[in-house]
Design a protein around this motif. Structure first.
Motif, PDB file in Angstrom:
ATOM      1  N   UNK A  55       7.769  -7.057  17.676  1.00 12.93           N
ATOM      2  CA  UNK A  55       7.784  -6.199  18.868  1.00 12.93           C
ATOM      3  C   UNK A  55       6.302  -4.563  18.580  1.00 12.93           C
ATOM      4  N   UNK A  56       6.345  -3.875  17.239  1.00 15.74           N
ATOM      5  CA  UNK A  56       6.460  -2.974  17.339  1.00 15.74           C
ATOM      6  C   UNK A  56       4.965  -2.759  16.531  1.00 15.74           C
ATOM      7  N   UNK A  57       4.786  -3.469  16.102  1.00 16.78           N
ATOM      8  CA  UNK A  57       3.191  -4.444  15.120  1.00 16.78           C
ATOM      9  C   UNK A  57       1.815  -4.555  15.977  1.00 16.78           C
ATOM     10  N   UNK A  58       1.619  -4.668  14.513  1.00 15.85           N
ATOM     11  CA  UNK A  58      -0.023  -4.807  15.532  1.00 15.85           C
ATOM     12  C   UNK A  58      -1.148  -5.553  14.131  1.00 15.85           C
ATOM     13  N   UNK A  59      -1.592  -6.321  14.475  1.00 14.18           N
ATOM     14  CA  UNK A  59      -2.305  -7.193  13.371  1.00 14.18           C
ATOM     15  C   UNK A  59      -3.083  -6.658  12.693  1.00 14.18           C
ATOM     16  N   UNK A  60      -3.217  -5.969  11.139  1.00 15.50           N
ATOM     17  CA  UNK A  60      -3.455  -5.117  10.347  1.00 15.50           C
ATOM     18  C   UNK A  60      -2.977  -4.012  10.357  1.00 15.50           C
ATOM     19  N   UNK A  61      -1.735  -3.696  10.703  1.00 12.53           N
ATOM     20  CA  UNK A  61      -0.356  -2.531  10.302  1.00 12.53           C
ATOM     21  C   UNK A  61       0.203  -3.119   8.977  1.00 12.53           C
ATOM     22  N   UNK A  62       0.486  -2.186   8.406  1.00 11.98           N
ATOM     23  CA  UNK A  62       1.099  -2.179   6.885  1.00 11.98           C
ATOM     24  C   UNK A  62       2.528  -2.631   7.238  1.00 11.98           C
ATOM     25  N   UNK A  63       3.343  -2.909   6.357  1.00  7.07           N
ATOM     26  CA  UNK A  63       4.969  -3.205   6.520  1.00  7.07           C
ATOM     27  C   UNK A  63       5.424  -2.567   5.447  1.00  7.07           C
ATOM     28  N   UNK A  64       5.959  -1.627   4.762  1.00  2.37           N
ATOM     29  CA  UNK A  64       6.533  -1.278   4.214  1.00  2.37           C
ATOM     30  C   UNK A  64       8.351  -1.510   3.986  1.00  2.37           C
ATOM     31  N   UNK A  65       8.776  -2.851   3.178  1.00  2.00           N
ATOM     32  CA  UNK A  65       9.907  -2.095   2.916  1.00  2.00           C
ATOM     33  C   UNK A  65      11.099  -1.405   1.566  1.00  2.00           C
ATOM     34  N   UNK A  66      11.553  -0.747   1.889  1.00  2.00           N
ATOM     35  CA  UNK A  66      11.924  -0.174   0.950  1.00  2.00           C
ATOM     36  C   UNK A  66      13.649   0.385   0.502  1.00  2.00           C
ATOM     37  N   UNK A  67      14.679  -0.259  -0.473  1.00  2.00           N
ATOM     38  CA  UNK A  67      16.033   0.170  -0.499  1.00  2.00           C
ATOM     39  C   UNK A  67      16.580  -0.865  -1.191  1.00  2.00           C
ATOM     40  N   UNK A  68      18.063  -0.735  -1.123  1.00  2.00           N
ATOM     41  CA  UNK A  68      19.109  -1.719  -1.824  1.00  2.00           C
ATOM     42  C   UNK A  68      18.793  -3.122  -0.744  1.00  2.00           C
ATOM     43  N   UNK A  69      18.916  -4.730  -1.906  1.00  3.06           N
ATOM     44  CA  UNK A  69      19.272  -5.622  -1.001  1.00  3.06           C
ATOM     45  C   UNK A  69      17.986  -5.701   0.634  1.00  3.06           C
ATOM     46  N   UNK A  70      16.927  -4.578   0.360  1.00  7.41           N
ATOM     47  CA  UNK A  70      16.085  -4.960   1.360  1.00  7.41           C
ATOM     48  C   UNK A  70      15.124  -6.436   1.062  1.00  7.41           C
ATOM     49  N   UNK A  71      14.854  -6.929  -0.301  1.00  2.00           N
ATOM     50  CA  UNK A  71      13.866  -7.310  -0.929  1.00  2.00           C
ATOM     51  C   UNK A  71      14.236  -8.464   0.005  1.00  2.00           C
ATOM     52  N   UNK A  72      15.086  -8.997   0.305  1.00  2.00           N
ATOM     53  CA  UNK A  72      16.175 -10.514   0.587  1.00  2.00           C
ATOM     54  C   UNK A  72      15.371 -10.751   1.931  1.00  2.00           C
ATOM     55  N   UNK A  73      14.972  -9.015   2.876  1.00  2.00           N
ATOM     56  CA  UNK A  73      14.487  -9.370   3.946  1.00  2.00           C
ATOM     57  C   UNK A  73      13.542  -9.158   3.675  1.00  2.00           C
ATOM     58  N   UNK A  74      12.300  -8.375   3.005  1.00  3.82           N
ATOM     59  CA  UNK A  74      11.053  -8.563   2.700  1.00  3.82           C
ATOM     60  C   UNK A  74      10.744  -9.965   2.867  1.00  3.82           C
ATOM     61  N   UNK A  75      11.568 -10.458   1.632  1.00  2.00           N
ATOM     62  CA  UNK A  75      10.375 -11.523   0.862  1.00  2.00           C
ATOM     63  C   UNK A  75      10.419 -12.795   2.471  1.00  2.00           C
ATOM     64  N   UNK A  76      11.719 -13.046   3.056  1.00  2.00           N
ATOM     65  CA  UNK A  76      12.002 -13.810   4.122  1.00  2.00           C
ATOM     66  C   UNK A  76      10.749 -13.201   5.718  1.00  2.00           C
ATOM     67  N   UNK A  77      10.027 -12.583   5.312  1.00  2.00           N
ATOM     68  CA  UNK A  77       9.596 -11.483   7.005  1.00  2.00           C
ATOM     69  C   UNK A  77       8.336 -11.942   7.342  1.00  2.00           C
ATOM     70  N   UNK A  78       7.406 -12.379   6.174  1.00  2.00           N
ATOM     71  CA  UNK A  78       6.070 -13.184   6.617  1.00  2.00           C
ATOM     72  C   UNK A  78       5.945 -14.345   7.013  1.00  2.00           C
TER      73      UNK A  78
END
Length: 85
Positions: A55-78
């Motif tokens: 809802x808040x990004x457009x194609x080409x935007x950069x999404x950065x995920x930081x923090x403990x345990x957030x890697x699980x969310x980040x890995x599934x996001x794409x």
């Protein structure tokens, strides 16, 4: 954290540390807003991340995920975002 267009804050103590009194994702969001951030919000639930990012990004935007345990969310996001196309 003032430069990003959007900051989505997950649970603060998600990696198993004991909670710090008065510190959670909502107090962090409040502090970001008080410091002038224009779009900071608390992630209601991990399952909501892909929807909020879509809802808040457009194609080409950069999404950065930081923090403990957030890697699980980040890995599934794409895959979650690609399934929405």
């Amino acid at each position: 954290l003032e430069d990003p267009d959007v900051v989505i804050v997950t649970d603060v103590n998600a990696s198993g540390e004991p909670p710090i009194a008065g510190v959670d994702k909502h107090t962090l969001v409040d502090a970001l807003r008080l410091s002038g951030h224009r779009d900071a919000l608390a992630l209601p639930a991990p399952s909501d991340l892909a929807t909020l990012v879509a809802e808040r990004t457009q194609p080409g935007d950069l999404v950065v995920c930081l923090g403990a345990q957030v890697f699980k969310l980040a890995r599934a996001l794409p895959d979650q975002l690609n399934s929405r196309i």
